[in-house]
Design a protein around this motif. Structure first.
Motif, PDB file in Angstrom:
ATOM      1  N   LEU A  67       1.009  -1.195   0.075  1.00 16.50           N
ATOM      2  CA  LEU A  67      -0.091   0.017   0.006  1.00 16.50           C
ATOM      3  C   LEU A  67       0.891   1.447   0.142  1.00 16.50           C
ATOM      4  N   CYS A  68       2.135   1.177   0.514  1.00 17.83           N
ATOM      5  CA  CYS A  68       2.997   2.321   0.691  1.00 17.83           C
ATOM      6  C   CYS A  68       4.192   1.785   0.585  1.00 17.83           C
ATOM      7  N   ASP A  69       5.225   2.343  -0.456  1.00 17.92           N
ATOM      8  CA  ASP A  69       6.451   1.760  -0.612  1.00 17.92           C
ATOM      9  C   ASP A  69       7.448   2.420   0.232  1.00 17.92           C
ATOM     10  N   GLU A  70       8.630   1.908   0.337  1.00 17.48           N
ATOM     11  CA  GLU A  70       9.649   2.415   1.339  1.00 17.48           C
ATOM     12  C   GLU A  70       9.957   4.028   1.006  1.00 17.48           C
ATOM     13  N   ALA A  71       9.895   4.594  -0.303  1.00 19.35           N
ATOM     14  CA  ALA A  71      10.120   5.837  -0.571  1.00 19.35           C
ATOM     15  C   ALA A  71       9.011   6.677   0.176  1.00 19.35           C
ATOM     16  N   GLN A  72       7.798   6.118   0.002  1.00 21.08           N
ATOM     17  CA  GLN A  72       6.534   6.990   0.496  1.00 21.08           C
ATOM     18  C   GLN A  72       6.741   6.769   1.974  1.00 21.08           C
ATOM     19  N   VAL A  73       7.167   5.852   2.578  1.00 21.15           N
ATOM     20  CA  VAL A  73       7.465   5.890   4.351  1.00 21.15           C
ATOM     21  C   VAL A  73       8.277   6.801   4.485  1.00 21.15           C
ATOM     22  N   GLN A  74       9.469   6.876   3.905  1.00 19.70           N
ATOM     23  CA  GLN A  74      10.616   7.691   4.292  1.00 19.70           C
ATOM     24  C   GLN A  74      10.179   9.095   4.370  1.00 19.70           C
ATOM     25  N   GLU A  75       9.558   9.528   3.089  1.00 19.82           N
ATOM     26  CA  GLU A  75       8.813  10.794   3.036  1.00 19.82           C
ATOM     27  C   GLU A  75       7.848  11.102   4.262  1.00 19.82           C
ATOM     28  N   ALA A  76       7.106  10.177   4.793  1.00 18.17           N
ATOM     29  CA  ALA A  76       6.002  10.444   5.744  1.00 18.17           C
ATOM     30  C   ALA A  76       7.039  10.681   7.045  1.00 18.17           C
ATOM     31  N   ILE A  77       8.014   9.908   7.220  1.00 26.28           N
ATOM     32  CA  ILE A  77       8.707  10.044   8.348  1.00 26.28           C
ATOM     33  C   ILE A  77       9.584  11.507   8.369  1.00 26.28           C
TER      34      ILE A  77
ATOM     35  N   ASP B 156      -1.373  13.212  17.154  1.00 21.51           N
ATOM     36  CA  ASP B 156      -0.888  14.656  16.950  1.00 21.51           C
ATOM     37  C   ASP B 156      -0.116  14.569  15.883  1.00 21.51           C
ATOM     38  N   TYR B 157       0.609  13.307  15.317  1.00 22.34           N
ATOM     39  CA  TYR B 157       1.717  13.577  14.317  1.00 22.34           C
ATOM     40  C   TYR B 157       1.139  12.264  13.784  1.00 22.34           C
ATOM     41  N   THR B 158       0.677  12.350  12.169  1.00 23.36           N
ATOM     42  CA  THR B 158       0.459  11.193  11.576  1.00 23.36           C
ATOM     43  C   THR B 158       1.473  11.025  10.470  1.00 23.36           C
ATOM     44  N   GLY B 159       1.899   9.744  10.178  1.00 22.98           N
ATOM     45  CA  GLY B 159       2.622   9.660   8.756  1.00 22.98           C
ATOM     46  C   GLY B 159       1.906   9.390   7.477  1.00 22.98           C
ATOM     47  N   LEU B 160       1.076   8.366   7.662  1.00 21.27           N
ATOM     48  CA  LEU B 160       0.166   8.161   6.438  1.00 21.27           C
ATOM     49  C   LEU B 160      -1.287   7.585   6.779  1.00 21.27           C
ATOM     50  N   GLU B 161      -2.332   7.788   5.999  1.00 17.62           N
ATOM     51  CA  GLU B 161      -3.477   7.287   6.213  1.00 17.62           C
ATOM     52  C   GLU B 161      -3.648   6.144   5.395  1.00 17.62           C
TER      53      GLU B 161
ATOM     54  N   PRO C 148      10.046  -3.995   4.293  1.00 18.24           N
ATOM     55  CA  PRO C 148      10.310  -2.569   4.209  1.00 18.24           C
ATOM     56  C   PRO C 148       9.253  -1.771   3.337  1.00 18.24           C
ATOM     57  N   GLY C 149       7.848  -1.643   3.884  1.00 22.34           N
ATOM     58  CA  GLY C 149       7.007  -0.853   3.235  1.00 22.34           C
ATOM     59  C   GLY C 149       5.635  -1.201   4.184  1.00 22.34           C
ATOM     60  N   ILE C 150       4.703  -0.635   3.863  1.00 22.02           N
ATOM     61  CA  ILE C 150       3.294  -1.124   4.365  1.00 22.02           C
ATOM     62  C   ILE C 150       2.533  -2.245   3.341  1.00 22.02           C
ATOM     63  N   TYR C 151       2.418  -3.174   4.006  1.00 20.88           N
ATOM     64  CA  TYR C 151       1.554  -4.181   3.266  1.00 20.88           C
ATOM     65  C   TYR C 151       0.307  -4.635   3.799  1.00 20.88           C
ATOM     66  N   ALA C 152      -0.655  -4.876   2.897  1.00 20.28           N
ATOM     67  CA  ALA C 152      -2.055  -5.760   3.507  1.00 20.28           C
ATOM     68  C   ALA C 152      -2.131  -7.114   3.034  1.00 20.28           C
ATOM     69  N   VAL C 153      -2.301  -7.852   4.159  1.00 18.47           N
ATOM     70  CA  VAL C 153      -2.683  -9.424   3.860  1.00 18.47           C
ATOM     71  C   VAL C 153      -3.533  -9.758   2.876  1.00 18.47           C
ATOM     72  N   LYS C 154      -3.275 -10.281   1.974  1.00 21.25           N
ATOM     73  CA  LYS C 154      -4.051 -10.853   1.121  1.00 21.25           C
ATOM     74  C   LYS C 154      -5.392 -11.652   1.671  1.00 21.25           C
ATOM     75  N   GLY C 155      -6.638 -10.977   1.582  1.00 24.25           N
ATOM     76  CA  GLY C 155      -7.915 -11.381   2.113  1.00 24.25           C
ATOM     77  C   GLY C 155      -8.386 -10.847   3.214  1.00 24.25           C
ATOM     78  N   LEU C 156      -7.323  -9.829   3.828  1.00 24.36           N
ATOM     79  CA  LEU C 156      -7.521  -9.443   5.279  1.00 24.36           C
ATOM     80  C   LEU C 156      -7.542  -7.857   5.298  1.00 24.36           C
TER      81      LEU C 156
END
Ligand SMILES: O=P(O)(O)OC[C@H]1O[C@H](OP(=O)(O)OP(=O)(O)O)[C@H](O)[C@@H]1O
Ligand SMILES: Nc1nc2[nH]cnc2c(=O)[nH]1
Length: 189
Positions: free
Chosen positions: A22-32, A155-160, A181-189
């Motif tokens: 759902l979010c790759d490492e570059a997106q997570v790093q920008e959020a941080i 108060d501080y959120t990286g990603l929705e 190394p990113g935000i992943y969603a389990v298949k079917g959950l």
């Protein structure tokens, strides 16, 4: 609780391979980066006390701290509501903070605000122990209408992120894949 040995390496690899990123490492790093910039602006002169909420908060905390080049005290606490399950239960303290919070600005760092029960309980605990200003910081805010209070936000959120069962960057799938190394969603959950 299942023993880790009930999950084979092959099964766990399949969970990763079939998951949706759902979010790759570059997106997570920008959020941080964005979170760290806001924390620097707000707290550089506050001498804050920062708590990593183990286990999930470990990666975000480890990546935030070097981006906060001002005096702060870093500690940890351990509270869990999900153990290694995919649905939450009652908050269980595994390690309460052992540091004087009287009159301190406290920052609580965790991987995810899902229903918000965990962060709420930790924030209440810190206020009850004398913290004067309690701020919450999470990498992920999961989007749904089951929050502990309507409109509850950190108060501080990286990603929705959408309402799926997530792993990676601190969040686990049955104790595994906090290292993904990113935000992943389990298949079917
Ligand atoms: O907003 P909530 O619905 O309360 O859920 C969020 C909490 O759930 C996860 O912790 P978990 O209990 O799984 O422990 P862990 O950090 O050891 O994975 C996560 O790290 C948060 O602390
Ligand atoms: N690993 C993980 N832990 C959670 N705790 C609350 N929601 C979640 C989630 O989606 N994934």
């Amino acid at each position: 609780m299942q023993s880790p040995h009930e999950h084979t390496r092959e099964d766990l690899q399949k969970v990763f391979d079939e998951a949706d990123c759902l979010c790759d490492e570059a997106q997570v790093q920008e959020a941080i980066d964005r979170m760290a910039a806001a924390l620097r602006t707000d707290l550089a002169d506050q001498n804050p006390l920062l708590f990593c909420v183990m286990n999930g908060g470990l990666i975000l905390t480890g990546q935030l701290l070097p981006r906060l080049p001002f005096p702060l005290q870093a500690e940890y606490l351990h509270a869990t509501r999900y153990r290694q399950e995919t649905t939450g239960g009652i908050l269980e303290w595994k390690l309460r903070p052992d540091v004087d919070m009287q009159n301190r600005t406290v920052v609580i760092v965790d991987d995810i605000l899902d229903e918000g029960t965990t962060l709420n309980a930790i924030a209440d605990y810190c206020r009850a122990h004398g913290a004067v200003d309690v701020r919450t910081a999470v990498l992920i805010d999961k989007q749904h209408d089951r929050k502990a209070r309507p409109g509850l936000k950190a108060d501080y959120t990286g990603l929705e992120v959408e309402d799926r069962f997530l792993f990676g960057y601190g969040m686990d799938y049955k104790g595994y894949w906090r290292n993904a190394p990113g935000i992943y969603a389990v298949k079917g959950l």
